[in-house]
Design an enzyme around this catalytic site. Structure first.
Site, PDB file in Angstrom:
ATOM      1  N   GLY A  55       1.261  -0.642  -0.278  1.00 34.77           N
ATOM      2  CA  GLY A  55       0.341  -0.219   0.007  1.00 34.77           C
ATOM      3  C   GLY A  55       0.632   1.054  -0.056  1.00 34.77           C
ATOM      4  O   GLY A  55       1.651   1.725  -0.860  1.00 34.77           O
ATOM      5  N   HIS A  56       1.017   2.024   0.893  1.00 37.76           N
ATOM      6  CA  HIS A  56       1.754   3.502   1.473  1.00 37.76           C
ATOM      7  C   HIS A  56       2.933   3.082   1.406  1.00 37.76           C
ATOM      8  O   HIS A  56       3.536   3.935   1.200  1.00 37.76           O
ATOM      9  CB  HIS A  56       0.944   4.065   2.488  1.00 37.76           C
ATOM     10  N   GLY A  57       3.479   1.745   1.791  1.00 34.76           N
ATOM     11  CA  GLY A  57       5.013   1.656   1.939  1.00 34.76           C
ATOM     12  C   GLY A  57       5.659   1.710   0.507  1.00 34.76           C
ATOM     13  O   GLY A  57       7.412   2.189   0.773  1.00 34.76           O
ATOM     14  N   VAL A  58       5.074   1.771  -0.178  1.00 36.88           N
ATOM     15  CA  VAL A  58       5.788   2.498  -1.602  1.00 36.88           C
ATOM     16  C   VAL A  58       5.633   4.652  -1.374  1.00 36.88           C
ATOM     17  O   VAL A  58       6.862   4.274  -2.301  1.00 36.88           O
ATOM     18  CB  VAL A  58       5.045   2.366  -2.917  1.00 36.88           C
ATOM     19  N   GLN A  59       5.528   4.532  -0.579  1.00 40.57           N
ATOM     20  CA  GLN A  59       5.912   6.327  -0.496  1.00 40.57           C
ATOM     21  C   GLN A  59       7.265   6.518   0.332  1.00 40.57           C
ATOM     22  O   GLN A  59       8.194   7.335  -0.657  1.00 40.57           O
ATOM     23  CB  GLN A  59       5.428   6.946   0.516  1.00 40.57           C
TER      24      GLN A  59
END
Length: 173
Positions: A100-104
């Site tokens: 999910g937002h870990g890609v940030q």
């Protein structure tokens, strides 16, 4: 095999616990790392005690990096040491997995240029601006990078993560 899981307050509990326990089932030595040597709290109130502060991480000690989703990656991307860990492990060809937002964190690490990824739909424009090709799929593998759209896709993410750990095609330094 040693895995590093990077976390900060606000992490998505499921995107931490499912991969964490699945890796442990496979006999992987898992280290939890946070900005400080204090407990962090997930979105649903679960507290996790770290094994190692991010500033003390030696990327040579790990084969795999997992970045849990939720609000934690937004905090991690502001921490130079966490950005350096993500950048180094990606550049060294080690397996990097983000939910999910870990890609940030990978956006801030400059690790997505010309990569094909999936992520939480809310950050797809950030991913595209970072030079990545975004696809709305449950999981995507691009060489040493495994990305997952979100918590509903965690069963497939964990299956693919374990398969990649056993694959000779994954570069291990």
């Amino acid at each position: 095999m040693r895995a590093l899981l990077l976390l900060a307050d606000g992490f998505d509990d499921l995107s931490l616990y499912l991969p964490w326990y699945r890796l442990k089932e496979e006999g992987v030595d898992v280290t939890l790392s946070t900005p400080l040597m204090t407990a962090v709290v997930g979105q649903h109130g679960y507290r996790v005690e770290p094994d190692l502060p991010v500033r003390d991480v030696n990327t040579d000690d790990f084969d795999l990096l997992v970045i849990a989703g939720g609000g934690g990656p937004e905090k991690l991307r502001l921490l130079g040491e966490a950005v350096d860990v993500a950048r180094t492990m990606t550049e060294d060809g080690k397996l990097v997995a983000a939910v999910g937002h870990g890609v940030q964190l990978l956006v801030s690490a400059g690790a997505l240029d010309a990569r094909t990824v999936t992520c939480s739909p809310g950050i797809r424009d950030d991913v595209r601006a970072a030079g990545a090709l975004y696809r709305d799929e449950s999981t995507i593998v691009d060489n040493n990078l495994l990305t997952c759209r979100g918590t509903d896709d965690l069963p497939e993410f964990c299956r693919r993560l374990v398969a990649l750990l056993k694959s000779p095609a994954v570069v291990r330094v």
